[in-house]
Every structure is written in structure tokens, then in C-alpha cells.
Design an enzyme around this catalytic site. Structure first.
Site, PDB file in Angstrom:
ATOM      1  N   ASP A 180     -11.980   8.666 -73.752  1.00  0.00           N
ATOM      2  CA  ASP A 180     -12.563   7.400 -74.206  1.00  0.00           C
ATOM      3  C   ASP A 180     -13.911   7.122 -73.551  1.00  0.00           C
ATOM      4  OD1 ASP A 180     -10.064   7.388 -75.298  1.00  0.00           O
ATOM      5  OD2 ASP A 180      -9.300   5.718 -74.118  1.00  0.00           O
ATOM      6  N   TYR A 238       2.970   5.543 -71.241  1.00  0.00           N
ATOM      7  CA  TYR A 238       1.833   6.470 -71.087  1.00  0.00           C
ATOM      8  C   TYR A 238       1.956   7.280 -69.795  1.00  0.00           C
ATOM      9  CZ  TYR A 238      -2.976   8.212 -71.171  1.00  0.00           C
ATOM     10  OH  TYR A 238      -4.084   9.031 -71.175  1.00  0.00           O
TER      11      TYR A 238
END
Ligand code: GLA
Length: 387
Positions: free
Chosen positions: A182, A232
């Protein structure tokens, strides 16, 4: 229902300057920076396994404007949040309220030139939907880092170093052990190009997407399931553990044959997790080749296979994302559709012919049980100093 109007960076800048003048007694803006969100076309949960990812920067962006102040207090106002956050750039601490400010504090704490830092007043505005799986956090970290580059006149030595500093900000200040995708694409995205990133060594290959007959539709499910916090890191740990058991530095070093040979070393669930990672890394490099040779049909098939693997093997999809993908795939002109980002809500990305976009949005609006938002996006540029 139609696609959202995406404001230009100039429009965001103008609005941010107005809010700045209103918040800080008409003081002029002397520095400004922007950083975009991203959509990942394919290559999910592969970055922290040193695999390939294939994202593009979005026209959705975060803009920060401001100016230096004397003294030991910085003041930051965000368009979307109440109140003004105050801190001293020379005494940044993690773990404080409000939570959103930790992203900017993390960027400040990890800025490469601590000596050059000075306090400032700033206003933040963003068109990146929050919690939508299109990297609003990376856009915030990278825009703050870029703003500091403008403010201090001290630039990061390279895109890699800047992205790694912002990734560390997210780890240490937001408590999210994310991969590098990202922040890296937000730093170095390029107009008209998707970027194949090899997360093993951060080498990149840019693949043009400027075919006028093609469209990229992002559909926000507008759901975010709470699971995200723990799921996650637990997926990531399972991958790291598996690599350790196999005696390899990361799952990147594994292929489907070697995985088969080692099948009995893992329980059912871990085996499914590894299968996703290994197959997704293979799909992602194939997908970049397919896009390069304009083989959209194959690219779409790989996107579909990616979603199915994330749903069945990695188990990070959810009913809403599955439904969005199913509806889109039924419409003629759709090459492929998949969830994008970490999962458990957020957005889907669909590759389709421009002509079929209206039809897809109509079908989703009629059939999807939630409340969707649509963005038709071209690959856009990464972060930049605006003033
Ligand atoms: C989040 C993380 C990324 C990546 C994706 C899944 O967006 O921030 O680093 O791991 O999930 O592909």
C-alpha cells in the site's frame, strides 16, 4: 445508480486551503502535498510472503496543506474528524487518542531527517473512503511524509526508503503489521500504469492500462467486519510459521510441486492458507503478462481464481464481497471480478469493457443486499509535493 464523482487534486487543494484559512485565522498555506489510495488488481496477501502484487494508484487521494509555526506545538485539523490534534514533532509518542492521528504521528516519527523537523499547522482532506480496503491509511501516512518533505526541504533518499518508513509508521503507531504494497504504490504509482511489485526485492515492472475500451470498476460494499483486527496478523503468522517449518525464508520460495511433497507437514487449515499464497503468487506474475499482451480474458479468469482462492482457502472474503463478485461476473462485458485489499469487507475490483459499466452498476444496485458505492478509476500518479 452511477459512479461517484471523484474530485480532482486541485479541487481538494482549494477546499483544504479554505478550511485552513477558517481554522488558523486566515494564515496563508505555504506547503502542500498529496498521496493516493490504491486498488490491487491481483496478488492478495502475498506482499508479506515476499511475493508479487499488482496494484495501481487511484485518483482518490489525501491532500495536506499547512505552514511552519514557531514554538513547540503542531496543530492538525482533519476535514472528516472533530477537533484539532496537538503535539510536538520533537516528542512524538505512539498509543494516544484520537486513533486516526497515529498515522500522521507515525509518519513524523519515521521521517528520515529528524533534525530538520519543525512544528506546523495543517489541514487534511481526503477523497479516499475510510475502511474501504483502498488504503486510506497509506494515503494518510504517505501524504504526511510528503508534506514533511516539502516543509523541511529534505527528501527521502529513494521511493523504497520512503515507503518502508511509512510501513513502519503503520506497524508501530497503528499496530497493523501490514506488508509493503500500500505504501509503496502510494509513493510510486504512475498515471496509466499498473505496477507489478516483487516484494522480495522491491523491483517493479510497469504495465500500461490505457486501452480506451477498458474500464476498472471499484465497488465499495460499505461493510467492514470487526474480525479484521485479529485475522490479518493470524494469517500472516500462519504463513511465517509454515515457512519456518519448511526451512525457507518465505513462502515465495515454494511452488505447487514442493508444496505437494510437503503436504503431510501441515494440518488442513494451514495447507489451505499456503495453497492460496503459492497459487496467488503464480497467478499474479501470469496476470501481468496477460495484461501486457492485452489478453483481458485471461486476466479476468485469473482475477476470478484469485477471489475464489481468497474465499475458500485463505478465508478472508465475506458474504457481501462474494455477492458483489457473483453479480458482476454474470454481466456480459465483465472479464473478471474479485475482492481487493485485506478482506472481511471493503471493495471489489472488476475489469470490464467500458460499455458494460452502466449495466454492472445497475445489476449490483438492484441485486446487492447492501448499499454500494461505485468508482470508475484510471491508474493515477503517486505522491507529490503540491506547494
Ligand atoms: C492490506 C495490507 C497490505 C496487504 C493486503 C492484502 O491492505 O496493508 O500490505 O497485505 O492487506 O493483500
Amino acid at each position: 445508480m452511477t459512479a461517484e464523482n471523484i474530485p480532482s487534486t486541485d479541487a481538494l487543494l482549494t477546499k483544504a486551503k479554505e478550511l485552513y484559512a477558517a481554522t488558523f485565522n486566515g494564515e496563508p498555506v505555504t506547503h502542500a502535498a498529496m498521496a493516493p489510495g490504491r486498488v490491487n488488481l491481483i496478488g492478495e496477501h502475498t506482499d508479506y510472503n515476499a511475493g508479487f502484487v499488482f496494484p495501481m494508484a487511484l485518483p482518490l487521494a489525501t491532500v495536506i496543506v499547512g505552514s511552519k509555526t514557531d514554538g513547540n506545538v503542531s496543530r492538525v485539523k482533519s476535514f472528516s474528524e472533530d477537533g484539532i490534534v496537538e503535539f510536538d514533532v520533537k516528542a512524538i509518542q505512539p498509543g494516544q487518542e484520537p486513533f486516526w492521528a497515529n498515522y500522521i504521528k507515525g509518519a513524523i516519527a519515521n521521517f528520515h531527517d529528524q533534525e530538520a523537523l519543525v512544528n506546523f499547522n495543517a489541514v487534511i482532506i481526503s477523497s479516499v473512503p475510510q475502511g474501504g480496503g483502498v488504503s486510506s491509511s497509506a494515503a494518510l501516512e504517505v501524504s504526511m511524509y510528503t508534506f514533511l518533505e516539502s516543509l523541511t526541504g529534505s527528501k527521502a533518499a529513494s521511493d523504497d526508503k520512503k515507503a518502508l518508513a511509512c510501513q513502519k509508521a503503520e506497524h508501530d503507531y497503528a499496530g497493523m503489521p501490514c506488508g509493503i504494497m500500500d505504501q509503496f504504490i502510494s509513493v510510486m504509482g504512475k498515471k496509466n500504469y499498473a505496477v507489478l511489485i516483487d516484494c522480495k526485492d522491491l523491483s517493479v515492472r510497469k504495465v500500461e492500462i490505457s486501452d480506451p475500451s477498458l474500464a476498472i470498476l471499484i465497488t465499495n460494499s460499505n461493510v467492514k467486519h470487526k474480525l479484521t483486527g485479529s485475522e490479518y496478523p493470524s494469517r500472516r503468522n500462519a504463513c511465517f510459521e509454515a515457512a519456518k517449518i519448511l526451512g525457507i525464508p518465505s513462502l515465495r520460495e515454494l511452488d505447487s510441486n514442493k508444496l505437494q511433497e510437503n503436504r503431510d507437514k501441515f494440518n488442513e487449515v494451514t495447507y489451505k492458507r499456503i495453497s492460496h499464497v503459492v497459487s496467488e503468487i503464480e497467478r499474479t506474475s501470469k496476470a501481468a503478462d496477460a495484461l501486457e499482451s492485452k489478453n483481458y480474458k485471461l486476466f479476468g479468469e485469473l482475477m476470478n481464481a484469485s477471489h475464489d482462492s481468497l474465499r475458500d482457502d485463505y478465508e478472508v472474503s465475506c458474504a457481501e464481497l462474494d455477492q458483489l463478485v457473483d453479480i458482476a461476473r454474470k454481466v456480459e462485458g465483465v472479464y473478471g471480478s474479485r475482492m481487493t485489499g485485506g478482506g472481511f469487507g471493503g471493495c471489489t475490483v472488476t475489469l470490464l469493457t467500458k460499455d458494460s459499466a452502466e449495466k454492472v452498476m445497475k445489476s449490483i444496485s438492484e441485486e446487492y443486499k447492501g448499499n454500494p458505492t461505485f468508482y470508475l478509476c484510471q491508474p493515477s500518479n503517486g505522491a507529490s509535493i503540491l506547494i
